[in-house]
Each structure stands twice: as C-alpha cells, then as structure tokens.
Design an enzyme around this catalytic site. Structure first.
Site, PDB file in Angstrom:
ATOM      1  CB  SER A  59      -4.806   5.945   0.677  1.00  0.00           C
ATOM      2  OG  SER A  59      -4.612   5.040  -0.671  1.00  0.00           O
ATOM      3  CE  LYS A 132      -0.596   6.229  -0.965  1.00  0.00           C
ATOM      4  NZ  LYS A 132      -1.397   6.261  -0.049  1.00  0.00           N
TER       5      LYS A 132
END
Length: 293
Positions: A59, A132
């Site tokens: 990701s 993230k």
C-alpha cells in the site's frame, strides 16, 4: 591513615601506599552479563523510544516495498502533533479492516523467536497496525479531484514524487471501497488525521475507512534500515511545504518538516551501546599516574 617511611625512618609525605589493582571479571562471566544488559536496553528502547516495523503489504509502494523494515520514532508525537507529508504507523479504528496476519508458529522454537522479536521490535506488525502518509491534519479540507489531484485547503497536491500508481478517475466514489480516486470533501475532525497510502490503487485508507485519531499514532517512520541497499530517510515531500493552514483565513503556509531525519532518536541507540561498552572492564582506559620527585 597509613604513612610510608623512608629507609631512615622518616615520613615521606609524597609516598603513598600502592593501590591494589581491581580484579577483572573473566570473559565467560562478563559476556553473558553484557548480553543481558544489551537485551534489556533494546526492550526499553523498543517500548519507549524507537521500534523497527516490517512492511507487510504494497500500500506504500514505491516509497516502501514489501519486506522493508523502517525505524519509527515513538517519542516525537509526545512533543508535537503529526504534520502533513509524514509517514506514520498507527492502530486502525474499528472501521479499518484488519490486515491478513501470518499464521502464528506452532513449534516451541518459533514461538520463542516470535516472542523475542516482539520484545525488541523486529517481528511482523499486528493485524491493526498500519503505515500511511499524513495528507490532512485537524481542520483541513481534503477532497479529490482537481485535474486528477488531491486538494488540501484549496491547493492541489503535486504527488508525482511519491505516488507510484493512482486510482482510476472514471470510477464513481464509493465510501466503502477505496478503488476510486475521487472522494467527497472531508473536514478532518479535531484530534484526528487524514491518511492515504502512496500506492492509491491498492491502498485501503481514510478515503473509505475514515480519519485516524492522533492518539492511535504509534510514531513517525523516518528511515528505511533494511534491506541495506534501500537504506534511506523518509522526509516530508516538498509539495506539503506551501500548503495553507486550516485556520486564520489560510494566510500563512504550514511549517516545514521540523524533524527530517528522526532527530535526537538517532543518537539514542548509539548512546545506549556506548554506555554498555563503557561499563565493560575490558574497555576502561587506564589513567597515567603522575610521577612525583
């Protein structure tokens, strides 16, 4: 006080009784002790200051690849809040779908190894641990898209430096799925941050799972340390430097990265190691005795 006498029986004030040299600990006793102290220091550093995290998914490609290990500064957000552009590790809320965790080891050796890895911070992350990039901070207005770009407080971001593959523009926004690049405007609530992965096509992030409380942030990932050929820092991209603040009529730009390479945390492991080595009798420096007439 014992005084030393010359041959004629007079007291010589310059002569002192020779000191007995301290007996050094044998290596077979000293080495296990040093290993125990080093292990305890590693556990303390992992718990309060610094931790290594394994990257289990794609990701954050190509910034972070599967199998990379990053160092996370766990104390920086005790002194300030996260800023836009930083890469953070956090625990997901109930809305965040848990990651697929590897099956736990079944044999005794594997369980012991995993326990020791957890203690020193070199094992795989938990199912609810995510990594993230911070896109919005409390009060920011975040949406997409302006000519295909994410917009923060009215300013489109130039994300070419870190976004590897973006989501398609032709898919309509879906609050339950992050496949679309488009999403409606989100005003980041107080005490929370809006995070997104750098590989937008596969990242499940705040676009569909919601913002993350700052209290859930474990720390800032500031450096890739493994594999060795990928050793590099994780600074804040330049596109975040000129963004306006969410308050005060957005007149002033947000501050630049105050801690580009992890700051004082980099010194901690070195200092701790030197402290252990300095305590070893085999590395003590002998002082030169002054000769008196």
């Amino acid at each position: 006080m014992v005084q030393m006498l010359d041959e004629d029986g007079t007291v010589d004030p310059w002569r002192r009784r020779p000191r007995r040299s301290r007996r050094q600990m044998p290596l077979w006793q000293e080495l296990p002790l040093l290993l125990i102290v080093a292990f305890c220091l590693a556990v303390l550093i992992r718990t309060f200051l610094l931790q290594a995290f394994f990257i289990p998914s794609g990701s954050m490609e190509n910034t972070l690849l599967i199998g990379d290990r990053v160092l996370v500064n766990k104390v920086v957000y005790d002194m300030r809040d996260p800023i836009r552009g930083e890469v953070v590790v956090f625990r997901g809320t109930d809305r965040w779908v848990a990651q697929e965790a590897p099956a736990p080891p079944t044999n005794l050796t594997g369980r012991i190894g995993r326990t020791l890895g957890d203690l020193v911070g070199v094992s795989r992350p938990g199912e609810k641990d995510f990594i993230k990039r911070v896109i919005g901070v409390p009060g920011d207005k975040v949406w997409c898209c302006d000519d295909g770009r994410v917009v923060v407080n009215g300013v489109p971001l130039d994300e070419q430096a870190y976004v590897s593959e973006n989501s398609p523009l032709d898919l309509p926004p879906n609050p339950k799925e992050c496949r679309s690049r488009q999403f409606t405007e989100v005003v980041v609530p107080p005490g929370q941050i809006f995070v997104m992965g750098d590989h937008r096509l596969v990242s499940q992030d705040a676009r569909c799972q919601g913002p993350v409380p700052i209290d859930n942030v474990i720390g800032r990932a500031f450096m890739i340390v493994w594999p060795s050929q990928r050793w590099t820092s994780l600074p804040v991209p330049e596109t975040f430097a000129g963004l306006p603040r969410p308050d005060a009529a957005a007149a002033r730009p947000a501050p630049a990265d105050p801690d580009p390479v992890g700051g004082v945390v980099l010194i901690v492991p070195v200092t701790a190691t030197l402290a252990v080595l300095a305590g070893s009798g085999r590395l003590r420096r002998t002082r030169r005795r002054r000769l008196l007439p």
